[in-house]
Scaffold this motif. Structure first.
Motif, PDB file in Angstrom:
ATOM      1  N   UNK A 206     -97.609  16.227 103.328  1.00  0.00           N
ATOM      2  CA  UNK A 206     -97.377  16.072 104.812  1.00  0.00           C
ATOM      3  C   UNK A 206     -96.594  17.422 105.588  1.00  0.00           C
ATOM      4  N   UNK A 207     -96.885  17.833 106.709  1.00  0.00           N
ATOM      5  CA  UNK A 207     -96.151  18.613 107.455  1.00  0.00           C
ATOM      6  C   UNK A 207     -94.909  17.554 107.906  1.00  0.00           C
ATOM      7  N   UNK A 208     -93.790  17.887 107.926  1.00  0.00           N
ATOM      8  CA  UNK A 208     -92.591  16.927 108.066  1.00  0.00           C
ATOM      9  C   UNK A 208     -91.632  17.735 108.994  1.00  0.00           C
ATOM     10  N   UNK A 209     -91.344  17.131 110.000  1.00  0.00           N
ATOM     11  CA  UNK A 209     -90.487  17.516 111.207  1.00  0.00           C
ATOM     12  C   UNK A 209     -89.304  16.370 111.367  1.00  0.00           C
ATOM     13  N   UNK A 210     -88.230  16.825 110.944  1.00  0.00           N
ATOM     14  CA  UNK A 210     -87.060  15.850 111.208  1.00  0.00           C
ATOM     15  C   UNK A 210     -86.407  16.178 112.565  1.00  0.00           C
ATOM     16  N   UNK A 211     -86.170  15.043 113.239  1.00  0.00           N
ATOM     17  CA  UNK A 211     -85.856  15.234 114.592  1.00  0.00           C
ATOM     18  C   UNK A 211     -84.486  15.229 114.702  1.00  0.00           C
ATOM     19  N   UNK A 212     -83.927  16.228 114.218  1.00  0.00           N
ATOM     20  CA  UNK A 212     -82.560  16.440 114.342  1.00  0.00           C
ATOM     21  C   UNK A 212     -82.280  18.013 114.609  1.00  0.00           C
ATOM     22  N   UNK A 213     -81.060  18.517 115.174  1.00  0.00           N
ATOM     23  CA  UNK A 213     -80.576  19.952 115.240  1.00  0.00           C
ATOM     24  C   UNK A 213     -80.693  20.624 113.961  1.00  0.00           C
ATOM     25  N   UNK A 214     -81.621  22.106 114.198  1.00  0.00           N
ATOM     26  CA  UNK A 214     -81.608  22.733 112.984  1.00  0.00           C
ATOM     27  C   UNK A 214     -83.039  22.494 112.290  1.00  0.00           C
ATOM     28  N   UNK A 215     -83.536  21.361 112.835  1.00  0.00           N
ATOM     29  CA  UNK A 215     -85.079  20.894 112.035  1.00  0.00           C
ATOM     30  C   UNK A 215     -86.178  20.766 113.203  1.00  0.00           C
ATOM     31  N   UNK A 216     -85.741  20.427 114.313  1.00  0.00           N
ATOM     32  CA  UNK A 216     -86.554  19.941 115.426  1.00  0.00           C
ATOM     33  C   UNK A 216     -87.733  20.793 115.406  1.00  0.00           C
ATOM     34  N   UNK A 217     -87.262  22.210 115.485  1.00  0.00           N
ATOM     35  CA  UNK A 217     -88.335  23.138 116.076  1.00  0.00           C
ATOM     36  C   UNK A 217     -89.457  23.571 115.256  1.00  0.00           C
TER      37      UNK A 217
ATOM     38  N   UNK B 143     -85.624  25.987  98.659  1.00  0.00           N
ATOM     39  CA  UNK B 143     -86.237  27.365  98.752  1.00  0.00           C
ATOM     40  C   UNK B 143     -85.934  28.253 100.066  1.00  0.00           C
ATOM     41  N   UNK B 144     -85.368  27.703 101.063  1.00  0.00           N
ATOM     42  CA  UNK B 144     -84.996  28.276 102.145  1.00  0.00           C
ATOM     43  C   UNK B 144     -84.215  27.640 102.764  1.00  0.00           C
ATOM     44  N   UNK B 145     -83.770  28.211 104.006  1.00  0.00           N
ATOM     45  CA  UNK B 145     -82.901  27.315 104.794  1.00  0.00           C
ATOM     46  C   UNK B 145     -83.094  26.089 105.430  1.00  0.00           C
ATOM     47  N   UNK B 146     -84.241  25.950 105.788  1.00  0.00           N
ATOM     48  CA  UNK B 146     -84.825  24.507 105.987  1.00  0.00           C
ATOM     49  C   UNK B 146     -84.553  23.774 105.132  1.00  0.00           C
ATOM     50  N   UNK B 147     -85.265  23.889 103.778  1.00  0.00           N
ATOM     51  CA  UNK B 147     -85.252  22.889 102.891  1.00  0.00           C
ATOM     52  C   UNK B 147     -83.745  22.614 102.043  1.00  0.00           C
ATOM     53  N   UNK B 148     -83.201  23.724 102.242  1.00  0.00           N
ATOM     54  CA  UNK B 148     -81.798  23.519 101.708  1.00  0.00           C
ATOM     55  C   UNK B 148     -81.012  22.502 102.359  1.00  0.00           C
ATOM     56  N   UNK B 149     -81.060  22.659 103.689  1.00  0.00           N
ATOM     57  CA  UNK B 149     -80.520  21.754 104.676  1.00  0.00           C
ATOM     58  C   UNK B 149     -80.801  20.410 104.764  1.00  0.00           C
ATOM     59  N   UNK B 150     -81.966  20.027 104.019  1.00  0.00           N
ATOM     60  CA  UNK B 150     -82.268  18.769 103.797  1.00  0.00           C
ATOM     61  C   UNK B 150     -81.404  17.747 103.305  1.00  0.00           C
ATOM     62  N   UNK B 151     -80.613  18.302 102.542  1.00  0.00           N
ATOM     63  CA  UNK B 151     -79.394  17.504 101.824  1.00  0.00           C
ATOM     64  C   UNK B 151     -78.459  17.028 102.809  1.00  0.00           C
ATOM     65  N   UNK B 152     -78.311  17.580 104.087  1.00  0.00           N
ATOM     66  CA  UNK B 152     -77.318  17.314 105.136  1.00  0.00           C
ATOM     67  C   UNK B 152     -77.997  16.098 106.189  1.00  0.00           C
ATOM     68  N   UNK B 153     -79.177  16.017 105.722  1.00  0.00           N
ATOM     69  CA  UNK B 153     -79.733  14.873 106.867  1.00  0.00           C
ATOM     70  C   UNK B 153     -79.040  13.576 106.518  1.00  0.00           C
ATOM     71  N   UNK B 154     -78.983  12.902 107.851  1.00  0.00           N
ATOM     72  CA  UNK B 154     -78.381  11.360 107.822  1.00  0.00           C
ATOM     73  C   UNK B 154     -79.252  10.382 107.914  1.00  0.00           C
ATOM     74  N   UNK B 155     -78.979   9.410 107.050  1.00  0.00           N
ATOM     75  CA  UNK B 155     -79.818   8.149 107.269  1.00  0.00           C
ATOM     76  C   UNK B 155     -79.961   7.882 108.669  1.00  0.00           C
ATOM     77  N   UNK B 156     -81.268   7.381 109.199  1.00  0.00           N
ATOM     78  CA  UNK B 156     -81.623   6.932 110.500  1.00  0.00           C
ATOM     79  C   UNK B 156     -82.256   8.094 111.392  1.00  0.00           C
TER      80      UNK B 156
END
Length: 453
Positions: free
Chosen positions: A267-278, A301-314
């Motif tokens: 899927x093309x996935x967009x997390x609706x949180x700062x740093x990912x929304x764009x 593999x990059x800034x975006x994928x590395x930052x997924x570990x900081x995503x919060x539930x919800x």
């Protein structure tokens, strides 16, 4: 509830028919459009064959018409249009989109050069004097000039060397400017193009082409994802570290079986949180979806994928898809070899689950730089239908390449009778494909999905 899934092969293997290959009408439709543009140019080119300057102007107009048409084709190829997706597959559409990009840039440059040189011959001016003359007399040429610069910027930023140096976010921002470039050049086309000024029918057809392209993009890239977001109500439920540089993002929703996603798809996935929304990024499923959960195993593999570990539930999630044809229905044998490397273990794990449910007999070869990179290894429980072979270690440390024909042949002696699915870095996918071919696997039985590492 999240649990580790193990699989057992059914007692009686399920016969799986060969996949039906349907002829796609996408490519013929694109070529038909090219023929229509050629016909439009030919019927409206009175200057052709009269003088050298007229010939150059006419050829310049042809280059501009083709560039403009191919830009619309480019956008439609990645516009998530279902007919295109079903007929070709997202991976090939993206490859075609990139190839057309090079053609568009060359055609735009050709158009500009021929219009300037041809005009200078007809006007009796030098090339340098012709440029301000054109800017002063041609309608909407200044905006078109700015649009052309944007076209070239997008083309340069998409070159392989530039992509390596630019962050995805910067590249994506430059890429989006193509829409502004199209808008700025469109008025010049319909108001200054000889073929459109002289023919209201041609002008109407051209406006319809652009309006239809815009409608398709707004429908399938904006409206449909937003409606799906409301329908499925996707949110991050957990982020689970799996191995060094790999983490699984669990996404919860409702009625997810209606997505009809398959193991091996993404899927093309967009997390609706700062740093990912764009930006939206392609992430593969790492387990067969359930009615209320999706799981994506993501490599850093990059800034975006590395930052997924900081995503919060919800965190709310917007998805487009599913895409991809790295699926079980491409297998034609009841024996399958799956080879995974890096983040490729995610789609391989999901694909293995579906293949085992069909009763196929699998060997899963899992390459990693070291043992800490063997993500999801505990989910490949050996059974009558599944053999899991971890291969940690760099080639320099091992002293050999475990995926060369000699060693891969020892691991899987009956490889020539199997379908081969490989997912991982391009170099690894190339190596497995070469070895499989050397060991007698038909080209049609080798299926690959590349994931950079």
């Amino acid at each position: 509830m999240m649990t580790t899934t193990t699989w057992e092969a059914p007692a009686q293997p399920i016969a799986s028919p060969r996949p039906v290959r349907r002829a796609s009408g996408v490519l013929p439709a694109l070529w038909l459009g090219v023929v229509a543009v050629l016909a439009l140019w030919w019927t409206g080119s009175s200057a052709a064959g009269s003088t050298p300057g007229g010939v150059l102007l006419s050829l310049g107009e042809l280059a501009g018409l083709l560039a403009s048409y191919l830009v619309c084709a480019q956008l439609l190829l990645v516009g998530r249009v279902p007919w295109f997706e079903r007929g070709i597959g997202f991976d090939r559409l993206v490859a075609w989109h990139r190839s057309l990009g090079t053609s568009v840039v060359l055609l735009v440059l050709t158009h500009v050069a021929l219009m300037i040189v041809g005009g200078s011959l007809l006007d009796g001016l030098t090339v340098w004097a012709e440029v301000p003359a054109l800017l002063a007399t041609q309608p909407y040429l200044w905006p078109a000039l700015i649009g052309t610069v944007l076209f070239l910027a997008v083309g340069v930023s998409s070159a392989r060397l530039a992509r390596r140096r630019l962050s995805y976010e910067l590249w994506f921002a430059v890429h989006l400017s193509i829409y502004l470039g199209i808008f700025l050049t469109f008025a010049h086309q319909v108001a200054g193009g000889t073929h459109f000024v002289a023919s209201p029918v041609a002008r109407g057809a051209w406006i319809l082409l652009y309006a239809g392209t815009a409608a398709a993009l707004l429908t399938w890239r904006v409206a449909v994802p937003l409606l799906s977001h409301r329908r499925y109500a996707l949110r991050v439920s957990a982020v689970v570290p799996e191995a060094h540089g790999l983490a699984s993002v669990w996404v919860q929703g409702r009625g997810l079986d209606r997505l009809e996603a398959r193991g091996g798809q993404f899927f093309l996935v967009r997390f609706l949180t700062p740093g990912h929304r764009a930006t939206a990024h392609p992430y593969s499923l790492s387990m067969a979806p359930t009615a209320d959960h999706l799981r994506f195993t993501v490599g850093a593999l990059g800034d975006h994928s590395t930052a997924v570990t900081d995503l919060r539930p919800g965190t709310r999630v917007l998805v487009e898809g599913p895409f991809g044809r790295f699926t079980a229905d491409r297998a034609t044998s009841d024996r399958v070899l799956l080879v995974a490397g890096g983040a490729g273990i995610g789609p391989v794990r999901a694909l293995a689950e579906e293949l085992l449910a069909q009763g196929r007999r699998l060997v899963v070869v899992h390459r990693a730089r070291d043992a800490s990179g063997l993500a999801l290894a505990e989910e490949f429980t050996p059974s009558a239908g599944l053999a899991y072979v971890p291969l940690p270690g760099r080639r320099a440390q091992l002293g050999y390449d475990p995926l060369d024909p000699e060693h891969l042949g020892r691991l899987v002696p009956d490889l020539a009778t199997r379908d081969v699915f490989v997912c991982g870095p391009p170099a690894m996918a190339d190596a497995v494909a070469r070895s499989a071919r050397a060991l007698g696997v038909p080209r049609s039985a080798i299926h690959r999905e590349e994931i950079d590492s």
